[in-house]
Design a protein around this motif. Structure first.
Motif, PDB file in Angstrom:
ATOM      1  N   ASN A 100      12.700  -6.869   5.657  1.00  0.00           N
ATOM      2  CA  ASN A 100      11.727  -5.839   5.295  1.00  0.00           C
ATOM      3  C   ASN A 100      10.692  -6.372   4.312  1.00  0.00           C
ATOM      4  N   ILE A 105       7.766  -3.919   4.870  1.00  0.00           N
ATOM      5  CA  ILE A 105       8.323  -2.600   5.186  1.00  0.00           C
ATOM      6  C   ILE A 105       9.127  -2.088   4.002  1.00  0.00           C
ATOM      7  N   GLU A 107      11.876   0.910   3.006  1.00  0.00           N
ATOM      8  CA  GLU A 107      12.802   1.879   3.590  1.00  0.00           C
ATOM      9  C   GLU A 107      13.023   3.028   2.624  1.00  0.00           C
TER      10      GLU A 107
END
Length: 142
Positions: A100, A105, A107
């Protein structure tokens, strides 16, 4: 986090980058994570010393063979062979964190007393992504 788990996660992450397959390996590890969450006996079975490694390999082939990349499957077999499968949960978590970070990214979790469909979750992800100027993925916790 456990040093052993971090080392295995880093090694698999490096392999994913080398093979230019980070997205595929990340999806594979998320599938493994889903299996781990749904079946707590997974780690106990694959860690059991009285069950032959060949039986464990066969079960991995039957369970994941067509669902994940062969390199991910071989990684799981390596963990069985080296008696490191008991670290699979922290390995998966560490790998996903590395992935990630590389992919930009973030989460997050949605805590909801109501059932949210996939479309609603995607709308929330888009709104937060736009506001934060990052790619956001969310999981619903009921």
């Amino acid at each position: 986090m456990d040093k052993i788990a971090e080392r295995y996660a880093q090694s698999f992450f490096d392999l994913a980058l080398e093979n230019k397959s980070l997205d595929a390996y990340t999806q594979d590890m998320k599938l493994v994570e889903t299996v781990l969450e749904s079946d707590p006996a997974f780690v106990a079975f694959f860690s059991h010393v009285l069950i032959a490694d060949e039986v464990k390999y066969k079960l991995l082939d039957e369970s994941f063979g067509s669902s994940i990349d062969h390199m991910t499957l071989n990684f799981l077999k390596l963990l069985v062979k080296k008696r490191r499968i008991r670290y699979i949960k922290p390995i998966v978590k560490a790998f996903i964190v590395l992935s990630n970070k590389e992919l930009g990214i973030e989460e997050g979790l949605i805590f909801s007393p109501y059932e949210l469909n996939e479309h609603q979750v995607k709308d929330i992800e888009k709104a937060i992504s736009k506001k934060e100027k990052k790619v956001i993925t969310l999981r619903v916790i009921k």
